[in-house]
Design a protein around this motif. Structure first.
Motif, short mmCIF file in Angstrom:
data_model
loop_
_atom_site.label_atom_id
_atom_site.label_comp_id
_atom_site.label_asym_id
_atom_site.label_seq_id
_atom_site.Cartn_x
_atom_site.Cartn_y
_atom_site.Cartn_z
N PRO A 10 -11.28 26.77 -4.59
CA PRO A 10 -11.10 25.49 -5.51
C PRO A 10 -12.37 24.57 -5.20
O PRO A 10 -12.43 24.28 -3.95
N SER A 13 -11.17 17.96 -4.16
CA SER A 13 -10.22 16.90 -4.82
C SER A 13 -11.08 15.86 -5.58
O SER A 13 -12.35 15.69 -4.50
N LEU A 14 -11.03 15.62 -6.73
CA LEU A 14 -11.78 14.52 -7.25
C LEU A 14 -10.75 13.35 -7.71
O LEU A 14 -10.54 13.29 -8.89
N PRO A 15 -10.47 12.50 -6.67
CA PRO A 15 -9.34 11.32 -7.20
C PRO A 15 -10.11 10.42 -8.26
O PRO A 15 -11.24 10.15 -8.02
N THR A 24 -14.86 13.60 -14.97
CA THR A 24 -15.27 14.76 -14.63
C THR A 24 -16.69 14.53 -13.79
O THR A 24 -17.31 13.51 -14.04
N THR A 78 -16.17 19.36 -11.15
CA THR A 78 -14.58 18.98 -11.03
C THR A 78 -14.09 17.97 -12.16
O THR A 78 -14.90 17.43 -12.88
N ALA A 79 -12.83 18.12 -12.20
CA ALA A 79 -12.37 17.27 -13.29
C ALA A 79 -10.99 16.68 -12.67
O ALA A 79 -10.32 17.31 -12.09
N SER A 80 -10.68 15.45 -12.94
CA SER A 80 -9.39 14.71 -12.62
C SER A 80 -8.61 14.15 -13.97
O SER A 80 -9.41 13.82 -14.58
N ALA A 84 -5.33 13.39 -10.74
CA ALA A 84 -4.97 14.72 -10.08
C ALA A 84 -6.08 15.60 -10.50
O ALA A 84 -6.49 15.85 -11.56
N SER A 85 -6.57 16.42 -9.70
CA SER A 85 -7.39 17.71 -9.91
C SER A 85 -7.06 18.69 -11.09
O SER A 85 -5.84 19.10 -10.75
N GLN A 88 -5.65 22.61 -11.12
CA GLN A 88 -4.79 22.87 -9.79
C GLN A 88 -3.64 21.95 -9.90
O GLN A 88 -2.32 22.45 -9.69
N SER A 89 -3.32 20.94 -10.78
CA SER A 89 -2.31 20.05 -10.78
C SER A 89 -1.68 20.09 -12.20
O SER A 89 -0.92 19.11 -12.67
#
Length: 330
Positions: A10, A13-15, A24, A78-80, A84-85, A88-89
């Motif tokens: 993965p 993390s991208l807060p 993103t 990455t995307a949040s 939350a990423s 995964q979330s």
């Protein structure tokens, strides 16, 4: 459709910042066969905005939304969502999101009301004791109360779209994601959905609205991003994007030929004559030359019936940015 499993390695993390509902960085999706659907997308959706995700059909909008909602995994980047990423979330994020993606998935053998009952029952955070009130309120909100007892298979495309929107509105959400929500609706239905989007936004929900209709974005959105061939062209407030298109000077006069001569002599680019109007681009001259141009026209004997600057539209900006035409009417 089940959410896609997280990649074996993965991304970090991208807060998101406190004012970012979606963020993103380098988000990319390449399908089998090498098709690059989304290419290095850097997108930021401010909290509280009505964000228009704009682009022609096939520009990568729905693929992006599916990655944001955890339905497919990105190839890279990455995307949040809501801090939350993703993907995964999905278990913690999706209960806080209402979504209508690629049209509603309905049970045709059930009535509209029973469909909403099923959708509400699938939400583990929904109180079953107040389910009926939520369902009836959602039906009323999208104008389907009278048709709530009909089987969904008998619904028109527009009615199905309304029912799908009702399912996304069963409970207050922090984020509402709508993929082409006015598809299949007549002009009156489109106006009603636009009004509904404004109401939801006024209640504090961030709305992420995908569309290929420029007028839809201009009428309801505070911010927008333009996609073309999988890439992000530009993003910002709708006013900022429209301002990227140069305004045109327009003179209404019966003396069109003479007016065109005067404007050309004062370095207004490409004066064009059409139906009692002469228009041209100011370019680098800037708006400060307008009083002098008007005075020059009058001094030359041009009867000026109207004189002003027509501001650029979002359509003008899109064409200027991409060199492409756009499907304005649908």
């Amino acid at each position: 459709m089940r959410p896609a499993p997280a990649p074996s390695a993965p991304p970090p993390s991208l807060p998101a910042g406190p004012d970012d509902v979606i963020r993103t960085r380098g988000l990319t999706k390449r399908f089998r066969g090498g098709q690059l659907a989304v290419d290095g997308l850097d997108l930021t959706v401010p909290r509280g905005s009505v964000f228009g995700f704009l682009g022609p059909n096939g520009s990568g909008k729905t693929t992006t939304i599916r990655m944001l909602m955890g339905l497919i995994a990105p190839t890279s980047g990455t995307a949040s969502v809501l801090g939350a990423s993703m993907p995964q979330s999905v278990a913690t994020v999706l209960p806080r999101v209402g979504a209508l993606i690629e049209g509603p998935a309905l049970y045709g053998f059930l009535t509209g009301r029973d469909n909403l009952d099923r959708f509400d029952a699938a939400d583990p955070t929904a109180d079953p004791r107040t389910r009926r009130q939520r369902v009836e309120a959602a039906l009323e909100r999208v104008g389907l109360s009278a048709a709530a007892g009909k089987k969904a298979r008998a619904y028109s495309l527009g009615m199905k779209q309304r029912l799908g929107l009702a399912s996304a509105l069963l409970r207050p959400r922090e984020l509402l994601v709508l993929d082409e929500p006015t598809n299949g609706l007549d002009p009156q239905g489109m106006r009603e959905i636009r009004t509904l989007v404004r109401e939801v936004a006024a209640e504090g929900t961030t709305v992420f609205l995908s569309s290929h209709l420029l007028d839809e974005i201009e009428q309801v959105c505070s911010h927008a991003a333009v996609m073309s061939r999988g890439r992000l062209v530009v993003q910002g407030t709708v006013a900022e994007l429209a301002a990227r298109a140069q305004g045109r000077l327009v003179v209404r006069t019966p003396d069109t030929a003479k007016a065109a001569e005067v404007l050309a002599a004062h370095r207004v680019a490409g004066p064009a004559v059409e139906d009692g109007r002469v228009s041209g681009e100011l370019g680098a001259l800037g708006e400060e030359v307008l009083p002098g141009l008007c005075a020059a026209l009058v001094a030359a004997g041009v009867r000026v019936h109207g004189f002003g600057l027509e501001r650029g539209t979002l359509e003008d900006a899109f064409v200027a940015l991409t060199g492409e035409g756009f499907d304005v009417a649908g």
